[in-house]
Enzyme design. Sequence first.
Site, PDB file in Angstrom:
ATOM      1  N   TYR A  52       0.844  -1.201   0.000  1.00 17.78           N
ATOM      2  CA  TYR A  52       0.000   0.000   0.000  1.00 17.78           C
ATOM      3  C   TYR A  52       0.873   1.242   0.000  1.00 17.78           C
ATOM      4  O   TYR A  52       1.938   1.246   0.619  1.00 17.78           O
ATOM      5  CB  TYR A  52      -0.886   0.015   1.247  1.00 17.78           C
ATOM      6  CG  TYR A  52      -1.901  -1.106   1.238  1.00 17.78           C
ATOM      7  CD1 TYR A  52      -3.206  -0.878   0.810  1.00 17.78           C
ATOM      8  CD2 TYR A  52      -1.535  -2.395   1.610  1.00 17.78           C
ATOM      9  CE1 TYR A  52      -4.130  -1.899   0.774  1.00 17.78           C
ATOM     10  CE2 TYR A  52      -2.459  -3.434   1.579  1.00 17.78           C
ATOM     11  CZ  TYR A  52      -3.746  -3.186   1.160  1.00 17.78           C
ATOM     12  OH  TYR A  52      -4.663  -4.204   1.111  1.00 17.78           O
ATOM     13  N   GLU A  53       0.425   2.284  -0.658  1.00 18.47           N
ATOM     14  CA  GLU A  53       1.239   3.498  -0.745  1.00 18.47           C
ATOM     15  C   GLU A  53       1.509   4.101   0.629  1.00 18.47           C
ATOM     16  O   GLU A  53       2.463   4.849   0.810  1.00 18.47           O
ATOM     17  CB  GLU A  53       0.595   4.540  -1.670  1.00 18.47           C
ATOM     18  CG  GLU A  53      -0.707   5.105  -1.159  1.00 18.47           C
ATOM     19  CD  GLU A  53      -1.384   6.024  -2.183  1.00 18.47           C
ATOM     20  OE1 GLU A  53      -0.957   6.054  -3.343  1.00 18.47           O
ATOM     21  OE2 GLU A  53      -2.352   6.696  -1.797  1.00 18.47           O
TER      22      GLU A  53
END
Lengths: 258, 258, 300, 300
Positions: A52-53
């Site tokens: 996930y960013e």
Amino acid sequence: MSEIKYSSAELMIINAARLLRDGDVVFVGVGQPNLACNLAKRTHAPNLVMIYEAGVIGAEPARLPLSIGDPTLVSGSLSVVSMYDIFTNYLQRGNVDVGFMGGAQIDKYGNINATVIGGYDSPKVRLPGSGGSQEIAAWANRCYIMTPHQKRRFPEKVEFMTSAGFIGGRGDREKAGLRGGGMLAVVTDIGIMEPDESGEMMLTQLHPGKTSEEARANTGWDLKSASSVGTTDPVTESELRILRDELDPTGIYLKGAS
Amino acid sequence: MSEIKYSSAELMIINAARLLRDGDVVFVGVGQPNLACNLAKRTHAPNLVMIYEAGVIGAEPARLPLSIGDPTLVSGSLSVVSMYDIFTNYLQRGNVDVGFMGGAQIDKYGNINATVIGGYDSPKVRLPGSGGSQEIAAWANRCYIMTPHQKRRFPEKVEFMTSAGFIGGRGDREKAGLRGGGMLAVVTDIGIMEPDESGEMMLTQLHPGKTSEEARANTGWDLKSASSVGTTDPVTESELRILRDELDPTGIYLKGAS
Amino acid sequence: MTKVLALSEAIAKFVNDGDTVYAAGFTHLIPFAAGHEIIRQGKKNLTLARATPDLIYDQMVAAGCAKKVIFSYMGNPGVGSLRIVRSAIEKGQLEWDEYSHFGMITRLQAGASGLPFLPMNQTGAADLEKANPNIKRIADPFGGKDVIVVPALNPDVAIVHVQRADANGNSHLWGIIGEQKEAAFAAKKVIVTAEEIVDESVIRSDPNRTMISEIVVSTVCHVPFACHPSYAQGYYDRDNEFYLAWDKVSESAEATKQYLDDWVFGVKDRNEYWQKLGAETHKRLEVPDLMSEPINYGRY
Amino acid sequence: MTKVLALSEAIAKFVNDGDTVYAAGFTHLIPFAAGHEIIRQGKKNLTLARATPDLIYDQMVAAGCAKKVIFSYMGNPGVGSLRIVRSAIEKGQLEWDEYSHFGMITRLQAGASGLPFLPMNQTGAADLEKANPNIKRIADPFGGKDVIVVPALNPDVAIVHVQRADANGNSHLWGIIGEQKEAAFAAKKVIVTAEEIVDESVIRSDPNRTMISEIVVSTVCHVPFACHPSYAQGYYDRDNEFYLAWDKVSESAEATKQYLDDWVFGVKDRNEYWQKLGAETHKRLEVPDLMSEPINYGRY
């Protein structure tokens, strides 16, 4: 045997899940992409790694994550790193196989607009902007998007290029030296579009019961069809059961089409 | 009252310790600089913060550290970060007050050679090289060096500039845009040299019993003296006791002169 | 999908003659066991990169594994000169490529980041810049002073020792972390050696501690005491006596050869090496426990 | 030399009208308490920088504190549009400066590093580059493709919430760490707010966990539950219901004003705010313990 009923969101999620391969490292967003990844992980891709960013790697969320920074993504994950590290050491370095994209518009060459409708300096509709998508589109090996098949979402050319697909054709992408393969599939509620040799999105598959006329009527450019357009495998009860019973039991992301 | 006896190493360490101010953040090396910092911390500078190029901040070593990466520096320290972070976030960003330097040669303008004697490509004596000193010399607010007063250590001009003092004079240092104040004191076993307005090292203080003639005779350039050369405060029994009994009880760094 | 191999298999499989090798660890966690295995397997023409070559590269150079070193501080830490590497350079028998610590680490950080280069501020000490064409100067496009740039370093293989890893290579490491992470992400292949192979649940109990993840790890080897005479924080102490002793050994080619015969070629693996060191050394390097306060991630 | 202040004193002392403020935290650890205090003190003409403005900047813009935003994703995370910031931009009432997440974080990393700029690889999406003169393109001096560069961002003040800090500001934080470290090192002044002020010995028991050290911290404030409706990993959950509710509130200027009157101006401090939320909300946001496995540093 009764007919299986599903929403267009379920149809897209299930078809997106099938694009994932076992062992893929996937840059995930919340919502539908998260469901597609978790579905793939529980079916044909048990070794999928979700990142996930926000900096989370190998999340195994115990509940449905409701934001890109949900704490359930962290607890029990493999690694949590800074945003700078996730964008440099993972994404820019080439350690991400698949990126799921979103956006208000996607055009003929798979370019995405998530920034603005109307002029940039005096916007008519100001959209959220890139977030991480500019870099995911450039550097993930394969990019996918899920979006309902609507003419306004598929203009011939995006008004603002937030994230690059094939830009003005594959040559442009090569010229810019981007490492990733670009937008390799657009999954809609009518079928799947994939790029041809020039990078132009063409219709390659239709969902059962859908027609290429429907697809053309809902696309803003002159949508070509592959020489032989396939039909996607029917949605199975098992896929639906996992989605509905295990992944999103209250139907937060499964009901709508957007 | 008996005369206090001390080694030249002890004399230099004690005088270096006195240059430190309470609250200083000091980039420390092992050996004599480490002793000087710990002495200052136990006397006039209890809030001194010691940081090491290995990435350790706020070390409180329980034993005498024998290498720059001694595990005693880590246990009980305030923070341990990567080398990249210590050089960027701390040193380059300007968060370091004092740097202690070492080197085989130091010249008239406080420049240091720790790289090579003879040509770089076919060295006569290959020295260890910069390590972190090139950046410490450039970016710490104040730099100090401790070294025995010997002609071969103090040439007019270093053969290779590993780390910049005032280069060819203060103007050069300003032109290069270096943030730190440069080499502000060279502590020897004869006295202390400090830069004049042009950046040239001149004799400003003598240890009790030493003469400017001794200093001049052991310096490779025409060493000027300040208009009034001071005398350093005598070494005290209390300073020696802390050094010998608490900090280096086996005398590893206190005995020699180098 | 375990990635666990014996160290000998890992070196045979992932280290090739001619490779650029980065055996990571700043004073701490230096992977001596892997270095010794490379010597035993007779690898040749390696380019050995490390901020501080330390004794491990002295030994590998002595054994004839290297054609080149890339470094930023060539010393025996806490002792003085690194005799074998130094002498090979002075005699023109070894190529070298030299940076400051920050230059070296910046090269790795660029490599880890997938960038072609990274900038550093000027230091005013331009002699190394003149001597090394890899150190360049460019204009600040925002109008400030020129900056110094160095190119990415992407070793063929990084060897990284950690305190604990799971069977896929997700690694917890602590104490001086030096350039461990940057080396792992910069390299094309990563060999992790670990004091302990732990269950994945231990790693997942503290994900913020996981500095290197399975995504970049090629193989994991269980090698306790892999770092002697360097150390693993919390597991055993640094053997300063050995560092002092090496200063004497490395003065003589014969003594060096004898050392390699006895302690590298004369043992099968790290376990034999550790046993051979004997109980007294084991006792000398023991360290009492000092545990961290745990943190609460919360069960969400 | 404790640096502990009440949050109201800290904001009064370290935040000035016209400052560039970076209230850090990617979804996690968002310092709402400090944002509300800034509103209560009527600070004006601030430039508000954050990767994701989130509700905190929506509220500060609504309260008239801001003249400009710097951002990379302007949404209500997990919900949709960020109505107030968006509408102010659409109406031309608010200046803005926009990047991708990576561009934004790269600006902070350059600022934290003391560098004038940092490079990023090209992305092929050049429209933002055309729209923002801060995004430039330079040649790779080593002969590869041109790279994109952005200038350092050095906010006047960063506000960073952490789980535990000592009285000098040495801080342990975990869970999503986003850009907390980069913001702290980039800023000229740093306000740390903490769920717990702990003894220095707790920090020193795990120095590898200390991401921000006293060297850069201006003040420390003890503010439990400072993040609601955001969260602190291990301490309380994210209040998703509030994020959904804000979507409605922020549709109407009246409802927004009422919210600020009730929940910002209507309470003295975060403690009153938290009490006002009530027992049911407290219970809903509670989280059971899930502890990390401790590590051994060794007593050397």
